[in-house]
Design a protein around this motif. Structure first.
Motif, PDB file in Angstrom:
ATOM      1  N   HIS A 154       0.855  -1.182   0.000  1.00 25.57           N
ATOM      2  CA  HIS A 154       0.000   0.000   0.000  1.00 25.57           C
ATOM      3  C   HIS A 154       0.894   1.236   0.000  1.00 25.57           C
ATOM      4  CE1 HIS A 154      -2.701   2.979   2.202  1.00 25.57           C
ATOM      5  NE2 HIS A 154      -3.186   2.857   0.991  1.00 25.57           N
ATOM      6  N   PHE A 155       0.727   2.076  -0.998  1.00 24.89           N
ATOM      7  CA  PHE A 155       1.468   3.321  -1.103  1.00 24.89           C
ATOM      8  C   PHE A 155       0.504   4.465  -0.817  1.00 24.89           C
ATOM      9  CE2 PHE A 155       3.748   0.307  -3.794  1.00 24.89           C
ATOM     10  CZ  PHE A 155       5.011   0.402  -3.236  1.00 24.89           C
ATOM     11  N   ASP A 215      -9.077  12.218  -0.135  1.00 22.64           N
ATOM     12  CA  ASP A 215     -10.122  11.614  -0.963  1.00 22.64           C
ATOM     13  C   ASP A 215      -9.662  10.317  -1.629  1.00 22.64           C
ATOM     14  OD1 ASP A 215      -8.322  12.525  -2.813  1.00 22.64           O
ATOM     15  OD2 ASP A 215      -9.687  13.916  -3.798  1.00 22.64           O
ATOM     16  N   GLY A 216      -8.493   9.799  -1.233  1.00 21.31           N
ATOM     17  CA  GLY A 216      -7.996   8.555  -1.814  1.00 21.31           C
ATOM     18  C   GLY A 216      -7.236   8.749  -3.111  1.00 21.31           C
ATOM     19  N   ASP A 217      -7.123  10.000  -3.568  1.00 24.75           N
ATOM     20  CA  ASP A 217      -6.439  10.253  -4.835  1.00 24.75           C
ATOM     21  C   ASP A 217      -4.977   9.834  -4.784  1.00 24.75           C
ATOM     22  OD1 ASP A 217      -6.247  11.352  -7.516  1.00 24.75           O
ATOM     23  OD2 ASP A 217      -5.074  12.969  -6.601  1.00 24.75           O
ATOM     24  N   GLY A 218      -4.352   9.931  -3.636  1.00 27.86           N
ATOM     25  CA  GLY A 218      -2.930   9.620  -3.515  1.00 27.86           C
ATOM     26  C   GLY A 218      -2.665   8.289  -2.840  1.00 27.86           C
ATOM     27  N   GLU A 219      -3.487   7.288  -3.152  1.00 27.27           N
ATOM     28  CA  GLU A 219      -3.288   5.969  -2.549  1.00 27.27           C
ATOM     29  C   GLU A 219      -3.398   4.884  -3.614  1.00 27.27           C
ATOM     30  OE1 GLU A 219      -4.803   5.172   1.426  1.00 27.27           O
ATOM     31  OE2 GLU A 219      -5.983   7.004   1.206  1.00 27.27           O
ATOM     32  N   TRP A 220      -2.529   3.871  -3.453  1.00 27.37           N
ATOM     33  CA  TRP A 220      -2.506   2.754  -4.378  1.00 27.37           C
ATOM     34  C   TRP A 220      -2.323   1.467  -3.589  1.00 27.37           C
ATOM     35  CZ3 TRP A 220      -0.034   7.304  -4.649  1.00 27.37           C
ATOM     36  CH2 TRP A 220      -0.274   8.116  -5.765  1.00 27.37           C
ATOM     37  N   LEU A 221      -3.070   0.445  -3.942  1.00 28.36           N
ATOM     38  CA  LEU A 221      -2.858  -0.891  -3.410  1.00 28.36           C
ATOM     39  C   LEU A 221      -2.337  -1.733  -4.568  1.00 28.36           C
ATOM     40  CD1 LEU A 221      -3.104  -2.737  -0.910  1.00 28.36           C
ATOM     41  CD2 LEU A 221      -5.266  -3.525  -1.896  1.00 28.36           C
ATOM     42  N   VAL A 222      -1.138  -2.254  -4.405  1.00 31.73           N
ATOM     43  CA  VAL A 222      -0.485  -3.036  -5.452  1.00 31.73           C
ATOM     44  C   VAL A 222      -0.444  -4.483  -4.987  1.00 31.73           C
ATOM     45  CG1 VAL A 222       1.657  -3.368  -6.741  1.00 31.73           C
ATOM     46  CG2 VAL A 222       0.913  -1.055  -6.121  1.00 31.73           C
ATOM     47  N   ARG A 223      -0.981  -5.375  -5.810  1.00 28.74           N
ATOM     48  CA  ARG A 223      -0.950  -6.800  -5.499  1.00 28.74           C
ATOM     49  C   ARG A 223      -0.077  -7.504  -6.533  1.00 28.74           C
ATOM     50  NH1 ARG A 223      -6.104  -7.915  -5.531  1.00 28.74           N
ATOM     51  NH2 ARG A 223      -6.160  -8.995  -7.515  1.00 28.74           N
ATOM     52  N   LEU A 224       0.883  -8.265  -6.026  1.00 29.00           N
ATOM     53  CA  LEU A 224       1.760  -9.045  -6.904  1.00 29.00           C
ATOM     54  C   LEU A 224       1.144 -10.427  -7.045  1.00 29.00           C
ATOM     55  CD1 LEU A 224       5.182  -8.045  -5.287  1.00 29.00           C
ATOM     56  CD2 LEU A 224       4.115  -7.077  -7.334  1.00 29.00           C
ATOM     57  N   ASP A 225       0.457 -10.651  -8.149  1.00 29.81           N
ATOM     58  CA  ASP A 225      -0.197 -11.933  -8.414  1.00 29.81           C
ATOM     59  C   ASP A 225       0.646 -12.779  -9.360  1.00 29.81           C
ATOM     60  OD1 ASP A 225      -2.424 -11.573  -6.822  1.00 29.81           O
ATOM     61  OD2 ASP A 225      -3.724 -10.934  -8.463  1.00 29.81           O
ATOM     62  N   SER A 226       0.273 -14.030  -9.467  1.00 32.48           N
ATOM     63  CA  SER A 226       0.999 -14.928 -10.372  1.00 32.48           C
ATOM     64  C   SER A 226       0.823 -14.500 -11.826  1.00 32.48           C
ATOM     65  CB  SER A 226       0.533 -16.369 -10.177  1.00 32.48           C
ATOM     66  OG  SER A 226      -0.854 -16.474 -10.436  1.00 32.48           O
TER      67      SER A 226
END
Length: 109
Positions: free
Chosen positions: A35-36, A44-55
């Protein structure tokens, strides 16, 4: 420092382009999440990222969510970290910091 709006745009662009990099196919995992969170934007969530490393590759959503690791800093510092231009010590880190080191290994030029 990079202006907030430009840094947020740069982070979005980075995540969009990784799959097209010559070595972008190695940015994979087993569902680990990063989570960045930008500390200098609106709440407002504009500056947030959830990155998932999937297969299957990288999955990025724009949301506030708990990740295996969270990295907080200005949008400028987040962008520079993601591109390998500054060290992780410029960010507040919560959780499994080894995932940020792994990010650095996976996302290299």
């Amino acid at each position: 420092p990079i202006a907030y709006a430009l840094a947020v745009d740069g982070i979005d662009e980075l995540f969009e382009l990784i799959p097209f990099w010559p070595l972008g196919d190695r940015v994979r995992g087993a569902g680990e999440t990063l989570h960045f969170h930008s500390t200098d934007g609106a709440d407002d969530g504009d500056g947030e990222w959830l990155v998932r490393l999937d297969s299957d590759g990288l999955v990025v959503t724009r949301e506030h969510a708990k990740g295996d690791v969270a990295a907080r800093g200005t949008a400028s510092d987040l962008l520079l970290f993601l591109y390998g231009r500054v060290d992780v010590d410029r960010l507040e880190v919560f959780g499994d910091a080894s995932l940020l080191a792994r990010w650095r290994e996976l996302v290299t030029w």
